[in-house]
Every structure is written in C-alpha cells, then in structure tokens.
Scaffold this motif. Structure first.
Motif, mmCIF file in Angstrom:
data_model
loop_
_atom_site.group_PDB
_atom_site.id
_atom_site.type_symbol
_atom_site.label_atom_id
_atom_site.label_comp_id
_atom_site.label_asym_id
_atom_site.label_seq_id
_atom_site.Cartn_x
_atom_site.Cartn_y
_atom_site.Cartn_z
ATOM 1 N N HIS A 86 -13.146 -1.920 -11.114
ATOM 2 C CA HIS A 86 -13.097 -1.601 -9.695
ATOM 3 C C HIS A 86 -12.966 -0.100 -9.507
ATOM 4 O O HIS A 86 -12.640 0.646 -10.437
ATOM 5 C CB HIS A 86 -11.942 -2.332 -9.012
ATOM 6 N N VAL B 279 -4.699 -2.052 0.917
ATOM 7 C CA VAL B 279 -5.509 -1.453 -0.149
ATOM 8 C C VAL B 279 -4.859 -1.711 -1.504
ATOM 9 O O VAL B 279 -5.526 -2.079 -2.487
ATOM 10 C CB VAL B 279 -5.718 0.057 0.095
ATOM 11 N N GLU B 280 -3.541 -1.542 -1.576
ATOM 12 C CA GLU B 280 -2.832 -1.787 -2.831
ATOM 13 C C GLU B 280 -2.905 -3.255 -3.229
ATOM 14 O O GLU B 280 -2.998 -3.588 -4.417
ATOM 15 C CB GLU B 280 -1.369 -1.348 -2.694
ATOM 16 N N VAL C 268 -12.861 -1.079 -3.740
ATOM 17 C CA VAL C 268 -11.645 -1.136 -2.930
ATOM 18 C C VAL C 268 -11.821 -0.090 -1.829
ATOM 19 O O VAL C 268 -11.774 1.113 -2.099
ATOM 20 C CB VAL C 268 -10.397 -0.844 -3.776
ATOM 21 N N ASP D 167 -12.091 2.907 -6.046
ATOM 22 C CA ASP D 167 -11.942 3.200 -4.630
ATOM 23 C C ASP D 167 -13.282 3.700 -4.098
ATOM 24 O O ASP D 167 -14.030 4.386 -4.790
ATOM 25 C CB ASP D 167 -10.871 4.266 -4.409
ATOM 26 N N ARG E 65 -6.406 -3.792 -4.655
ATOM 27 C CA ARG E 65 -6.499 -3.133 -5.959
ATOM 28 C C ARG E 65 -5.731 -3.943 -7.015
ATOM 29 O O ARG E 65 -6.215 -4.149 -8.140
ATOM 30 C CB ARG E 65 -5.956 -1.714 -5.856
ATOM 31 N N THR F 205 -11.089 2.291 0.914
ATOM 32 C CA THR F 205 -9.928 3.020 1.426
ATOM 33 C C THR F 205 -10.177 3.627 2.801
ATOM 34 O O THR F 205 -9.247 3.774 3.596
ATOM 35 C CB THR F 205 -9.532 4.140 0.456
#
Length: 415
Positions: free
Chosen positions: A352, A338-339, A209, A354, A342, A211
């Motif tokens: 997963h 991003v959320e 993910v 970040d 995720r 960021t």
C-alpha cells in the motif's frame, strides 16, 4: 468471535455482481452508458435494491434520490458507519468507476452476514445520485446537497443538453424519496474507488490509502465574435471565437505547467457555433478544469486564467464571460480513519501507499459533515472515464478486504 483484522470477502461474488450490473446500460465498446436519472439508472437502482434487501438490509431514499441501505447493528441508536459511492456513469464510462464502491459496500454486508456476526453500529451502504455530472452539472450534485453545499432548488433546476430538468427526470424515473436531504447521523464514511490514475499500478501497490483530495475549479468560458465566411473574409477583419478558444486552451496548459508540481489543467468540453466547415465561429463555449491539492495554487491558476483570457479576448475583439460551474477546496481526509485503513492494509499484508485523489468524489463533500476516508485500487494504465477502463478481480477483492476490516474496526462487533 471473529479474529480481528484478517477477514476476507468473497471476491468471486463481488466480481460477479460487478459483471451483472455492467449488463445494465451497456456501452458500445465494452463499458457502460448508465447516465444519471435515465431508464438504465433506474434499472440499476432496482437491481441494487433487490440485492441489498436479500442481504437483510432496509432502504430509505431522500428527496435527491440518494439510496441508503441499512444493516441493523446491535445498538440501533448508535450513529451508523456509511459506505458509499455511485452507480451512474459517464456516456462512455467504464464498468468500475463508482459502481465498485457501491457493490463493495454490499459485499462487506454480505461477508459480515456470512461470518454470522452482528456489528455494534449499523452499517449503511449509499448510492449517491449524479456523482459524475456528465448529464447534469455540477458533479457530486446530490452529495453536495446532503452536505449543505447546494440547496434542493438549485439541484432540481439543473438541466441537461436537451433542456430536461434534474428534478423532473428524478420524478420521471420514480426515484425521488420522501426523506429529507442531509442531517442523517454518520459516525464515519468510507468510499472505495478505482484510482483513475497510473500511480498505484506503476508502483506495484494494491492499495491506495487516500490522505487528501485535490481541489477543483470548473470555469465555463463563453467567447462572442462574428460569424463570417471563411473564404471571403480578410484575415485582419475576422472576429474569430475559435481562435480565441485555441489561445486560451494553450494558456490553460501553460498556467498549469507554471504551477508544477501538484497542479493540472485542461479543457475537456468545447463547442463552437455555427460549427460549419466554411463559417468562422462567432461563438465558442468551453469548460476549463483546474485541480490541485494546494489551495494557493488552485486560487492562483484561476486568477491568472481570468486575467490572461480577458487580454486574449480584447486582443481579438471578442466578448468574453467566465462563469464558475463547479468548485470545491482541497480535502484532508480524517487522519484517524486514514490510520484505520493503513492498519487494515498492513494486517492483511497488502502492498500500500499514501495517495492524493486526483478526481472529485462524493467523499469530498461528505468529509465536510462527517469523518470520511477513501480507499483506492489500481486500474490498468490509469485509464478511466473510458469504456476500456479495467481492473483485475484480485485488485477489486484486495481493496474490499481492506474496506471490510476497516469498517469492522470502526463499527465494532457485538457477537
């Protein structure tokens, strides 16, 4: 009505598409040489167009050759959700860098059609021109024009090693469109990409993910000395551009190490003239690549290099010029998206984490004009920009599953 958050793509179809595209512009060791604005690039574009049109999409092409393949939504006036990456490769590139993100976007559309649903927002799959920057510097050129970082005149004037202009080659292969560059409404943009690093594989994670993205400075250094015979010129009387380059390369490594953690630096392209085994180089041209997600470190590394390189040149009696040929500040991707990514990974049960992107991507420019996020999958040994670049079909499908569900979360489903 589909159940939210648990949709899967056809991983076998995605893999078959990747392997079929890899037949265009084959390399010499199992990878690809499909550099931007070559005949192979044009052929790859035509294949992508045919697949998209068969999936019910319509095409628009802008003046930089960026391809926008649109699946209509229930609300044709809603700002579209974009999925994009690039089809061009390095001269000795792999089969997945860039192309995975483009064909995963196509697979998302194919899967949506298989479900028999209509997204509320239109979905647009994008092939951005000249992401790699291998033939025409800088990298991410056409997405940079789209985002207002470069003007069209600058982009069209870029030349390759043979002196051919970007604009002329775009016209030659027949992929200059009539749409204006930039200004297209984008509700959100997703880019799916291989990691190009070893972290996800080492950590046993299927999904990265993303960021943040590292900032970058590319600095082209030109040193001017004096060509002279290697055998008959006394050591104390040499003005050796090659020696100056060697000392600056060492300085690049030392500067990056002094800015740890989260900083890297190297020289990846270097040339000396006259490049003869018995002539002391009278000229050296090389490109320094500094990167960091910390703007302060990125700025500090450039400043220190310029100071130290000037002193090295002065000590050796060399002329020196340093020209920035590529730059972008560190990127923070949209926290809301991003959320979403995720959350999709969690619902699907994929391991997963970040991650910060170590490489530059088109998403780094598009993030300046629209909410943007990236998804990454592992690659074997972190190897990329190499014909031995490899991923597994399972990794490719897992990231595309996350992409599909995240896109549906953001686009909405009308039926």
């Amino acid at each position: 009505m589909i159940s939210p958050g648990n949709q899967r793509v056809n991983g076998e179809r995605l893999w078959e598409s990747l392997m079929e595209m890899a037949k265009i512009g084959p390399g010499i060791a199992g990878g690809n040489n499909r550099q931007t604005l070559t005949d192979a690039d044009a052929e790859g574009r035509r294949l992508f167009q045919s697949w998209c049109e068969a999936a019910g999409m319509t095409m628009a092409v802008d003046r930089m050759g960026n391809m926008f393949m649109r699946l209509e939504g229930a609300d044709p006036y809603a700002d579209p959700v974009h999925i994009g990456s690039h089809l061009d490769t390095q001269p000795t590139g792999g089969r997945f860098d860039g192309v995975l993100g483009v064909l995963a976007g196509l697979e998302v559309v194919r899967s949506i059609r298989d479900m028999g649903v209509t997204p509320r927002r239109p979905i647009v799959v994008v092939n951005w021109t000249n992401e790699e920057g291998a033939r025409f510097a800088p990298a991410m050129l056409a997405s940079g024009v789209f985002a207002g970082m470069h003007d069209e005149g600058y982009a069209n004037s870029r030349t390759d090693a043979e002196g051919k202009r970007f604009g002329d080659e775009l016209d030659r292969i027949g992929w200059r469109g009539d749409q204006p560059v930039g200004g297209r409404p984008i509700h959100a943009m997703f880019e799916y990409h291989i990691e190009q690093g070893p972290i996800l594989e080492a950590e046993g994670r299927e999904i990265g993910v993303v960021t943040h993205g590292q900032g970058l400075w590319w600095l082209e250094v030109t040193l001017t000395g004096k060509d002279a015979h290697t055998g008959s010129t006394p050591m104390a009387m040499r003005v050796n551009a090659g020696l100056g380059m060697a000392r600056i390369i060492e300085a690049v490594h030392r500067i990056a190490m002094d800015h740890q953690p989260d900083a890297v630096g190297a020289v990846g392209q270097a040339n000396v003239w006259p490049n003869s085994r018995n002539v002391i180089p009278g000229k050296a041209v090389f490109t320094i690549d500094f990167r960091s997600p910390d703007l302060g470190k990125l700025t500090s590394m450039r400043a220190r290099l310029e100071t130290e390189a000037a002193q090295i040149a002065a000590d050796l009696g060399l002329g020196i010029s340093i020209e920035p040929v590529g730059h972008f500040d560190p990127v923070t991707f949209d926290p809301g998206l991003v959320e979403v990514v995720r959350g999709a990974a969690e619902r699907l049960g994929y391991a997963h984490m970040d991650i910060v992107s170590g490489a530059g991507h088109d998403a780094c420019w598009i993030n300046r004009v629209a909410p943007t996020v990236m998804i990454m999958c592992p690659c074997v040994d972190g190897l990329s920009h190499n014909e031995a670049e490899e991923i597994s079909p399972e990794w490719a499908a897992a990231g595309c599953d996350v992409l599909l569900n995240a896109v549906l979360d953001v686009a909405g489903v009308a039926s």
